[in-house]
Design a protein around this motif. Sequence first.
Motif, PDB file in Angstrom:
ATOM      1  N   LEU A   1       0.906  -1.280  -0.243  1.00  0.00           N
ATOM      2  CA  LEU A   1       0.116  -0.196   0.095  1.00  0.00           C
ATOM      3  C   LEU A   1       0.712   0.997   0.098  1.00  0.00           C
ATOM      4  N   GLU A   2       1.910   1.354   1.081  1.00  0.00           N
ATOM      5  CA  GLU A   2       3.011   2.756   1.542  1.00  0.00           C
ATOM      6  C   GLU A   2       3.665   2.339  -0.233  1.00  0.00           C
ATOM      7  N   GLU A   3       4.377   1.787  -0.984  1.00  0.00           N
ATOM      8  CA  GLU A   3       5.388   2.098  -2.573  1.00  0.00           C
ATOM      9  C   GLU A   3       4.233   1.836  -3.332  1.00  0.00           C
ATOM     10  N   ILE A   4       3.904   0.646  -3.806  1.00  0.00           N
ATOM     11  CA  ILE A   4       3.317   0.471  -4.914  1.00  0.00           C
ATOM     12  C   ILE A   4       2.539   0.900  -5.412  1.00  0.00           C
ATOM     13  N   GLY A   5       1.156   0.855  -3.959  1.00  0.00           N
ATOM     14  CA  GLY A   5      -0.279   1.639  -4.113  1.00  0.00           C
ATOM     15  C   GLY A   5      -0.757   0.893  -5.222  1.00  0.00           C
ATOM     16  N   VAL A   6      -2.658   0.937  -5.057  1.00  0.00           N
ATOM     17  CA  VAL A   6      -4.003   0.803  -5.869  1.00  0.00           C
ATOM     18  C   VAL A   6      -4.417   2.183  -6.636  1.00  0.00           C
ATOM     19  N   ASN A   7      -4.926   1.395  -7.613  1.00  0.00           N
ATOM     20  CA  ASN A   7      -5.593   2.512  -8.546  1.00  0.00           C
ATOM     21  C   ASN A   7      -6.684   2.693  -8.296  1.00  0.00           C
ATOM     22  N   PHE A   8      -7.240   4.283  -8.370  1.00  0.00           N
ATOM     23  CA  PHE A   8      -9.014   4.640  -8.190  1.00  0.00           C
ATOM     24  C   PHE A   8      -9.083   5.083 -10.018  1.00  0.00           C
ATOM     25  N   PRO A   9      -9.199   4.296 -10.701  1.00  0.00           N
ATOM     26  CA  PRO A   9      -9.191   4.714 -12.171  1.00  0.00           C
ATOM     27  C   PRO A   9     -10.649   5.152 -12.046  1.00  0.00           C
ATOM     28  N   ASP A  10     -10.514   6.874 -13.017  1.00  0.00           N
ATOM     29  CA  ASP A  10     -11.949   7.238 -13.734  1.00  0.00           C
ATOM     30  C   ASP A  10     -12.785   7.538 -11.777  1.00  0.00           C
ATOM     31  N   ASN A  11     -12.339   8.643 -10.877  1.00  0.00           N
ATOM     32  CA  ASN A  11     -12.952   8.634  -9.951  1.00  0.00           C
ATOM     33  C   ASN A  11     -12.264   9.622  -8.820  1.00  0.00           C
ATOM     34  N   PRO A  12     -12.812  10.589  -9.376  1.00  0.00           N
ATOM     35  CA  PRO A  12     -11.827  11.761  -9.135  1.00  0.00           C
ATOM     36  C   PRO A  12     -11.877  12.112  -7.725  1.00  0.00           C
ATOM     37  N   ARG A  13     -13.177  11.770  -7.464  1.00  0.00           N
ATOM     38  CA  ARG A  13     -14.096  12.205  -5.737  1.00  0.00           C
ATOM     39  C   ARG A  13     -13.380  11.429  -4.890  1.00  0.00           C
ATOM     40  N   ALA A  14     -13.084   9.352  -5.061  1.00  0.00           N
ATOM     41  CA  ALA A  14     -12.143   8.639  -4.478  1.00  0.00           C
ATOM     42  C   ALA A  14     -11.235   9.403  -4.155  1.00  0.00           C
ATOM     43  N   LEU A  15     -10.102  10.038  -5.235  1.00  0.00           N
ATOM     44  CA  LEU A  15      -9.099  10.338  -5.807  1.00  0.00           C
ATOM     45  C   LEU A  15      -9.104  11.360  -4.214  1.00  0.00           C
ATOM     46  N   GLU A  16     -10.173  12.285  -4.481  1.00  0.00           N
ATOM     47  CA  GLU A  16      -9.661  13.342  -3.711  1.00  0.00           C
ATOM     48  C   GLU A  16     -10.076  13.128  -1.724  1.00  0.00           C
ATOM     49  N   ARG A  17     -10.384  12.154  -1.995  1.00  0.00           N
ATOM     50  CA  ARG A  17     -10.889  11.131  -0.302  1.00  0.00           C
ATOM     51  C   ARG A  17      -9.651  11.006   0.704  1.00  0.00           C
ATOM     52  N   TRP A  18      -9.052  10.488  -1.021  1.00  0.00           N
ATOM     53  CA  TRP A  18      -7.592   9.423  -0.327  1.00  0.00           C
ATOM     54  C   TRP A  18      -7.071  10.780   0.122  1.00  0.00           C
ATOM     55  N   ARG A  19      -7.075  11.245  -0.403  1.00  0.00           N
ATOM     56  CA  ARG A  19      -5.579  12.945  -0.969  1.00  0.00           C
ATOM     57  C   ARG A  19      -6.174  13.775   0.724  1.00  0.00           C
ATOM     58  N   GLU A  20      -7.190  13.741   0.727  1.00  0.00           N
ATOM     59  CA  GLU A  20      -7.806  14.788   2.361  1.00  0.00           C
ATOM     60  C   GLU A  20      -7.293  13.262   3.523  1.00  0.00           C
ATOM     61  N   ALA A  21      -7.383  12.537   3.269  1.00  0.00           N
ATOM     62  CA  ALA A  21      -7.506  11.562   4.369  1.00  0.00           C
ATOM     63  C   ALA A  21      -5.700  11.717   4.631  1.00  0.00           C
ATOM     64  N   GLY A  22      -4.624  12.027   3.602  1.00  0.00           N
ATOM     65  CA  GLY A  22      -3.224  12.036   3.760  1.00  0.00           C
ATOM     66  C   GLY A  22      -2.386  11.268   3.125  1.00  0.00           C
ATOM     67  N   ALA A  23      -3.146  10.472   2.614  1.00  0.00           N
ATOM     68  CA  ALA A  23      -2.516   9.354   1.123  1.00  0.00           C
ATOM     69  C   ALA A  23      -1.868  10.044  -0.013  1.00  0.00           C
ATOM     70  N   ASP A  24      -0.899   9.864  -0.222  1.00  0.00           N
ATOM     71  CA  ASP A  24       0.092  10.837  -1.347  1.00  0.00           C
ATOM     72  C   ASP A  24      -0.719   9.422  -2.454  1.00  0.00           C
ATOM     73  N   VAL A  25      -1.558  11.181  -3.360  1.00  0.00           N
ATOM     74  CA  VAL A  25      -1.680  10.603  -4.890  1.00  0.00           C
ATOM     75  C   VAL A  25      -1.259  11.610  -6.220  1.00  0.00           C
TER      76      VAL A  25
END
Length: 512
Positions: A57-81
Motif C-alpha cells: 500500500l505504501e510503496e506500490i499503491g493501488v489504482n482508483f481509475p476514473d474516480n476523481p472524488r475517490a482520489l480527493e477523499r484519499w488525498r484529504e485522508a493523508g494518502a499520496d495521490v
Amino acid sequence: MAEAARRTRGGGGAARRAERSAVSFETAKYIERNIPNFEILNEEALEIIERNAETILEEIGVNFPDNPRALERWREAGADVQGERVRIPRGLARELIKTAPSSYTQHARNPDRNVVVGGKSLVLAPVYGPPFVRDAAGGRRYATMEDFRKFVKLGYMSKWLHHSGGTVCEPTDVPVNKRHLDMLHAHMTLSDKPFMGSVTEPSRAQDSVEMCGVLFGKEFVQQNTVMTSLININSPMTFDDVMMGALEVYAQNNQACIISPFIVGGAMAPVSVAGTLTQVLAESLAGLAYSQLIKPGAPVIMGAFVTSIDMNSGAPTFGTPEAAHITYGAGQLARRLNLPYRSAGSFCGSKLPDAQAAYETSNSLNMGLLSGVNFMLHACGWLEGGLVSSFEKFVMDADQLGTLHHLAQGIAIDENAQAMDAIREVGPGGHYLGCEHTQANFKKAFWKSDLLDYKPFETWEDEGGRDTQALASLRVEKMLNNYQQPALDPAIAEALDAFVAEKKAAEPDSFM
C-alpha cells in the motif's frame, strides 16, 4: 421508533389474513459456531503478511481509475495521490477501518429471518452471477427471468439457506439497464429472507436503496441494514469506478458491502499462498478503508474469493489444498481486523452435478465452516466454475448445508449426552436399539438428508435405480409445485409494482 414504523408499513388486515392462509416453510436460524476455527498461520507468518501488505500500500499503491472524488477523499485522508495511483501510508488504512462494526444485523421483511453477520455466525446465501442455467431436462442454456424466479422460490423453501442472495442467475432476456429492477422485485415479493442489492452501476444501487424504502420504509432503511451487496476488486490492486460508485451509494445509506478481491492464483495474484494472502490483505485494507472514508461506521465484510489455476488449460480450479490454505489464512487476517469475513461456497469446476462436483464442493464448504466465514455466498447451486446455476445442484447443495449446521453445534457433554444410563442399561453384549435413552433421543440424534437415498438395494432398484441428480430433479419439481408466496401487504406490493413500472418506462431498453 424505526422498528415501530416498519411494523406499521407491513401491517393491515389484508396482510394478516394472507399470512394466516400462507404455508410456512421452516428455515433454520443462521449458524452459530460452537467449534473452534482452524488457524493455519502462526504469529510470525501473520506479522510477515501484514507487514508486506502495508508495504504494498505504501510503496506500490493501488489504482482508483476514473474516480476523481475517490482520489480527493484519499488525498484529504493523508494518502499520496499521483494520477490515479493512491499510496497509503503505513497504518492509515488500519486506522480508518477501526470505525467499521465487528458485526451487524441484516433485517429481512420477515423479522424471524433476520441474520447477524460477524462474530461466530455463519450466514449461507446461494450462487451469484452465472449467465447460464442447467437442469436435467433442458441442459445448459442462457438464463431467463423465469429461471431467476424459480431459484428465488427454491431459496425461500430451502431449510438450511438463510439468505435469498442477489443475482442467482443473470436473466439475459431482460434489458441490462432494467433487469436489476425485476431481480430485486423477485427477491422482495417471492421470498421473505434477506437479499442483496444491485452493483452493476451506481444508479442501480440507488434504485435498490429506493425499492427498499418502499418495502421497509425510508426511515427504517436509513437507520438499519437491509442489504448486503458484493463489491469486487479488480485484482491486482484496481478499484474500478463502477464498483466504487455502488459502494459509495450503499455506504452513504448505511447498507453493508462485501469488499472482495476476485483472484485466480497464478493469473491475478502470485502462485504462492503467502504472496496471494499478502495481496488479498492489501486490496482488502484499501477497499475497507475507502468505505469508511465515505461514511465512518458503514457496515462492511472483508471478502476473499480465491481459487487456483490449471497451468495447462488456464481454467480455474476449485476445492484445492491451496484454496483451502488461503481461505483459512484470510480468515485469521479478517479476525485480526475485527471484521466479518466472506469466503468459500459450493465451488466446483465440473460441468455436471457429478462426483467431481461433489468432491470439490464438499472440500469448499467444509473449509468455509472451519475458516470462520461469516457470510458464505455461492453456498448452493454453483457449477462449471461459476458460469452455470444448476437447479439440481442447488437442491443437492442446499440439502448438504444441513451438515454444516450440525458440525457447527460441536459435541454436547451434558448428562443426557454422556449416556451413562444407556450404557448401564444395555451392558456387555446387548444393543441400544430399544433402550430408554435411544427411544428418548432417536428423532434428533442424527442429521438426516432430505434428498439422498438410504434405502436397501432392492427397494432402490424397484423405484428405478435413480441417481442423485434424478432425485434432485424430482425434488426441484416438488418444491416448485408446493411453493406459496409469503404474505406481503397489498399496498406495499402495489407500490413496488408501480416503482418498477415507472423506472422501466423512464428509459429505452439497452442490452449493453
